[in-house]
Write a protein that holds these residues in place. Structure first.
Motif, PDB file in Angstrom:
ATOM      1  N   VAL A 199       0.796  -1.226  -0.085  1.00 29.77           N
ATOM      2  CA  VAL A 199       0.001  -0.027   0.099  1.00 29.77           C
ATOM      3  C   VAL A 199       0.897   1.275   0.014  1.00 29.77           C
ATOM      4  O   VAL A 199       0.444   2.250  -0.628  1.00 29.77           O
ATOM      5  CB  VAL A 199      -1.207   0.078   1.227  1.00 29.77           C
ATOM      6  N   THR A 200       1.815   1.347   0.921  1.00 30.16           N
ATOM      7  CA  THR A 200       2.848   2.181   0.953  1.00 30.16           C
ATOM      8  C   THR A 200       3.586   2.771  -0.313  1.00 30.16           C
ATOM      9  O   THR A 200       3.673   3.543  -0.875  1.00 30.16           O
ATOM     10  CB  THR A 200       4.142   2.047   1.816  1.00 30.16           C
ATOM     11  N   GLU A 201       3.988   1.463  -1.168  1.00 32.10           N
ATOM     12  CA  GLU A 201       4.537   1.675  -2.321  1.00 32.10           C
ATOM     13  C   GLU A 201       3.543   2.147  -3.605  1.00 32.10           C
ATOM     14  O   GLU A 201       3.819   2.947  -4.390  1.00 32.10           O
ATOM     15  CB  GLU A 201       4.979   0.289  -3.112  1.00 32.10           C
ATOM     16  N   LEU A 202       2.225   1.762  -3.457  1.00 28.79           N
ATOM     17  CA  LEU A 202       1.152   2.232  -4.218  1.00 28.79           C
ATOM     18  C   LEU A 202       0.881   3.692  -4.138  1.00 28.79           C
ATOM     19  O   LEU A 202       0.800   4.273  -5.230  1.00 28.79           O
ATOM     20  CB  LEU A 202      -0.163   1.413  -4.013  1.00 28.79           C
ATOM     21  N   GLU A 203       0.789   4.147  -2.945  1.00 29.38           N
ATOM     22  CA  GLU A 203       0.746   5.282  -2.857  1.00 29.38           C
ATOM     23  C   GLU A 203       1.744   6.480  -3.087  1.00 29.38           C
ATOM     24  O   GLU A 203       1.653   7.575  -3.617  1.00 29.38           O
ATOM     25  CB  GLU A 203       0.469   5.746  -1.207  1.00 29.38           C
ATOM     26  N   GLN A 204       3.270   5.704  -3.075  1.00 27.09           N
ATOM     27  CA  GLN A 204       4.385   6.629  -3.255  1.00 27.09           C
ATOM     28  C   GLN A 204       4.268   6.717  -4.795  1.00 27.09           C
ATOM     29  O   GLN A 204       4.549   7.672  -5.501  1.00 27.09           O
ATOM     30  CB  GLN A 204       5.616   5.891  -2.987  1.00 27.09           C
ATOM     31  N   LEU A 205       4.043   5.563  -5.486  1.00 26.39           N
ATOM     32  CA  LEU A 205       3.806   5.447  -6.965  1.00 26.39           C
ATOM     33  C   LEU A 205       2.801   6.631  -7.522  1.00 26.39           C
ATOM     34  O   LEU A 205       3.201   7.487  -8.416  1.00 26.39           O
ATOM     35  CB  LEU A 205       3.362   4.003  -7.594  1.00 26.39           C
ATOM     36  N   ALA A 206       1.851   6.775  -6.766  1.00 31.00           N
ATOM     37  CA  ALA A 206       0.907   7.838  -7.070  1.00 31.00           C
ATOM     38  C   ALA A 206       1.235   9.071  -7.015  1.00 31.00           C
ATOM     39  O   ALA A 206       1.109  10.143  -7.989  1.00 31.00           O
ATOM     40  CB  ALA A 206      -0.472   7.760  -6.389  1.00 31.00           C
ATOM     41  N   GLN A 232       4.065  13.791  -9.686  1.00 29.51           N
ATOM     42  CA  GLN A 232       5.191  14.756  -9.965  1.00 29.51           C
ATOM     43  C   GLN A 232       5.958  14.651 -11.265  1.00 29.51           C
ATOM     44  O   GLN A 232       6.931  15.429 -11.424  1.00 29.51           O
ATOM     45  CB  GLN A 232       6.204  14.597  -8.731  1.00 29.51           C
ATOM     46  N   GLY A 233       5.259  13.795 -12.198  1.00 26.76           N
ATOM     47  CA  GLY A 233       6.203  13.537 -13.433  1.00 26.76           C
ATOM     48  C   GLY A 233       7.058  12.433 -13.375  1.00 26.76           C
ATOM     49  O   GLY A 233       7.622  12.245 -14.508  1.00 26.76           O
ATOM     50  N   TRP A 234       7.215  11.478 -12.175  1.00 25.66           N
ATOM     51  CA  TRP A 234       8.118  10.355 -12.215  1.00 25.66           C
ATOM     52  C   TRP A 234       7.605   9.338 -13.264  1.00 25.66           C
ATOM     53  O   TRP A 234       6.529   8.684 -12.986  1.00 25.66           O
ATOM     54  CB  TRP A 234       8.278  10.043 -10.798  1.00 25.66           C
ATOM     55  N   GLU A 235       8.412   8.868 -14.168  1.00 23.12           N
ATOM     56  CA  GLU A 235       8.003   7.790 -14.931  1.00 23.12           C
ATOM     57  C   GLU A 235       7.576   6.426 -14.523  1.00 23.12           C
ATOM     58  O   GLU A 235       8.317   5.992 -13.338  1.00 23.12           O
ATOM     59  CB  GLU A 235       9.074   7.623 -15.994  1.00 23.12           C
ATOM     60  N   PRO A 236       6.583   5.817 -14.658  1.00 22.75           N
ATOM     61  CA  PRO A 236       6.414   4.553 -14.208  1.00 22.75           C
ATOM     62  C   PRO A 236       7.435   3.351 -14.687  1.00 22.75           C
ATOM     63  O   PRO A 236       7.544   2.380 -14.368  1.00 22.75           O
ATOM     64  CB  PRO A 236       4.782   4.167 -14.502  1.00 22.75           C
ATOM     65  N   GLU A 237       7.731   3.878 -16.038  1.00 21.73           N
ATOM     66  CA  GLU A 237       8.568   2.962 -16.625  1.00 21.73           C
ATOM     67  C   GLU A 237       9.819   3.774 -17.615  1.00 21.73           C
ATOM     68  O   GLU A 237       9.481   4.727 -18.221  1.00 21.73           O
ATOM     69  CB  GLU A 237       7.881   2.008 -17.543  1.00 21.73           C
ATOM     70  N   ILE A 238      10.826   3.347 -17.687  1.00 25.34           N
ATOM     71  CA  ILE A 238      11.913   3.712 -18.300  1.00 25.34           C
ATOM     72  C   ILE A 238      12.541   2.779 -19.162  1.00 25.34           C
ATOM     73  O   ILE A 238      12.764   1.535 -18.698  1.00 25.34           O
ATOM     74  CB  ILE A 238      12.877   4.515 -17.754  1.00 25.34           C
ATOM     75  N   HIS A 297      16.876   3.836  -5.589  1.00 20.75           N
ATOM     76  CA  HIS A 297      16.211   5.472  -5.864  1.00 20.75           C
ATOM     77  C   HIS A 297      15.321   5.428  -7.001  1.00 20.75           C
ATOM     78  O   HIS A 297      14.687   6.549  -7.339  1.00 20.75           O
ATOM     79  CB  HIS A 297      17.463   6.258  -6.171  1.00 20.75           C
ATOM     80  N   SER A 298      14.898   4.214  -7.376  1.00 22.63           N
ATOM     81  CA  SER A 298      13.995   4.064  -8.633  1.00 22.63           C
ATOM     82  C   SER A 298      12.443   4.315  -8.387  1.00 22.63           C
ATOM     83  O   SER A 298      11.944   4.731  -9.249  1.00 22.63           O
ATOM     84  CB  SER A 298      14.208   2.874  -9.412  1.00 22.63           C
ATOM     85  N   ARG A 299      12.008   4.483  -6.987  1.00 22.00           N
ATOM     86  CA  ARG A 299      10.610   4.629  -6.563  1.00 22.00           C
ATOM     87  C   ARG A 299       9.813   3.610  -7.308  1.00 22.00           C
ATOM     88  O   ARG A 299       8.636   4.219  -7.547  1.00 22.00           O
ATOM     89  CB  ARG A 299      10.473   5.966  -6.862  1.00 22.00           C
ATOM     90  N   GLY A 300      10.212   2.557  -7.576  1.00 23.69           N
ATOM     91  CA  GLY A 300       9.265   1.599  -8.102  1.00 23.69           C
ATOM     92  C   GLY A 300       9.102   1.632  -9.604  1.00 23.69           C
ATOM     93  O   GLY A 300       8.450   0.712 -10.128  1.00 23.69           O
ATOM     94  N   SER A 301       9.886   2.539 -10.336  1.00 20.93           N
ATOM     95  CA  SER A 301       9.860   2.498 -11.684  1.00 20.93           C
ATOM     96  C   SER A 301      10.118   1.247 -12.277  1.00 20.93           C
ATOM     97  O   SER A 301      11.273   0.806 -11.901  1.00 20.93           O
ATOM     98  CB  SER A 301      10.412   3.875 -12.150  1.00 20.93           C
ATOM     99  N   ARG A 302       9.660   0.948 -13.356  1.00 22.08           N
ATOM    100  CA  ARG A 302      10.388  -0.311 -14.134  1.00 22.08           C
ATOM    101  C   ARG A 302      11.425  -0.001 -14.978  1.00 22.08           C
ATOM    102  O   ARG A 302      11.211   1.193 -15.803  1.00 22.08           O
ATOM    103  CB  ARG A 302       8.959  -1.055 -14.800  1.00 22.08           C
ATOM    104  N   LEU A 303      12.476  -0.834 -15.215  1.00 19.47           N
ATOM    105  CA  LEU A 303      13.427  -0.668 -16.127  1.00 19.47           C
ATOM    106  C   LEU A 303      13.407  -1.722 -17.167  1.00 19.47           C
ATOM    107  O   LEU A 303      13.432  -2.761 -16.748  1.00 19.47           O
ATOM    108  CB  LEU A 303      14.791  -0.615 -15.283  1.00 19.47           C
TER     109      LEU A 303
END
Length: 300
Positions: A83-90, A95-101, A124-130
């Motif tokens: 839940v914490t990760e889901l809220e952080q992802l939102a 803020q414009g942080w990409e969900p995937e790069i 430091h990727s905040r859950g973004s997929r690489l």
């Protein structure tokens, strides 16, 4: 199809249970969470009543987990982390942080050089997929020009783009120890070499330039990557230009001497195809790659 099940417990109840255990009691947890002790007691009691199981038992002044509580607490931690990760992802997306790069890597580049950076970036990727993908020859250029990746490692930079030099690469001309060319004790001429089958790597471009690089070979078999090429070379089927990080996997190869030079070499570069439109997550990885590879590589 969505489930008709409706949860009977709340995330807040599970967080309170975790706090009571982590801080050693209701009073300590209440102080840490800035809540009243009575509200903490009520939340845990309601949680237990709802589930119909005993999670905590008071021993003296300390609340301790029951055997059932141990299991439930462990699983609840997974729930609250998600839940914490889901809220952080939102928040990141807001803020414009990409969900995937996407990171495109020219196949001649040794990926082992990336591992220290990627290990640090993950923190430091905040859950973004690489997504990492190989590119070859004009495929690298297309990836940059058509902006199909956020970051590209390439051995050639198209006109109008800027590349940060990060490392040199080499390709060595090799055959199997059992190949007829392995018995030669003097340098081969290009004409002699052209009489034998060459193993080449497929250009990943949608519109490859057939006369570029190794694709000029008339007698050739085409494979997708260096590992597939290595298998064919070890079997004595043909010769190939392979990088050191592939050659070192084998003891079955002979390096050929070619008149005019037995090595192909060059530089690799980091390119941001989207330039100022690059997102913050991709920019972070780019900066980390520049810092690590330019400080430790041949261009330092």
């Amino acid at each position: 199809m969505t489930s008709s099940y409706r949860p009977r417990t709340t995330i807040e109840q599970w967080r309170i249970l975790q706090a009571v255990v982590d801080f050693g009691g209701y009073a300590q947890a209440a102080q840490a969470l800035n809540k009243s002790q009575s509200s903490m007691n009520h939340a845990v009691a309601k949680l237990q009543d709802t589930l119909g199981v005993k999670l905590l038992q008071v021993q003296g002044r300390k609340a301790e987990l029951t055997d059932i509580g141990e299991v439930m607490l462990r699983r609840s931690r997974q729930l609250t982390v998600l839940v914490t990760e889901l809220e952080q992802l939102a928040e990141n997306l807001k803020q414009g942080w990409e969900p995937e790069i996407k990171l495109a890597i020219e196949m001649v580049f040794d990926r082992n050089l990336l591992l220290p950076v990627l290990k640090e970036f993950q923190l430091h990727s905040r859950g973004s997929r690489l997504i990492m993908e190989d590119t070859v020859l004009t495929g690298s250029l297309e990836t940059i020009i058509h902006k199909r990746a956020d970051i590209v490692i390439t051995h050639q930079v198209p006109k109008g783009y800027v590349g940060e030099p990060i490392a040199n690469f080499q390709l060595h001309l090799v055959v199997s120890n059992n190949h007829p060319l392995a018995q030669r004790n003097q340098p081969l001429s290009p004409d002699e070499l052209s009489q034998h089958l060459q193993i080449v790597i497929r250009d990943t471009a949608q519109k490859p330039l057939e006369q570029q690089g190794w694709l000029r070979a008339e007698q050739r078999w085409t494979v997708n990557n260096f590992n597939e090429a290595l298998q064919l070379v070890e079997a004595g089927i043909g010769f190939c230009w392979l990088p050191p990080f592939t050659i070192q996997q084998s003891t079955q190869l002979t390096e050929l001497q070619l008149a005019g030079g037995s090595h192909r070499s060059g530089a690799t570069y980091l390119v941001l195809p989207k330039d100022e439109k690059t997102g913050p997550c991709a920019r972070l990885l780019y900066d980390m790659l520049v810092s690590e590879l330019t400080n430790s590589g041949p261009f330092r």
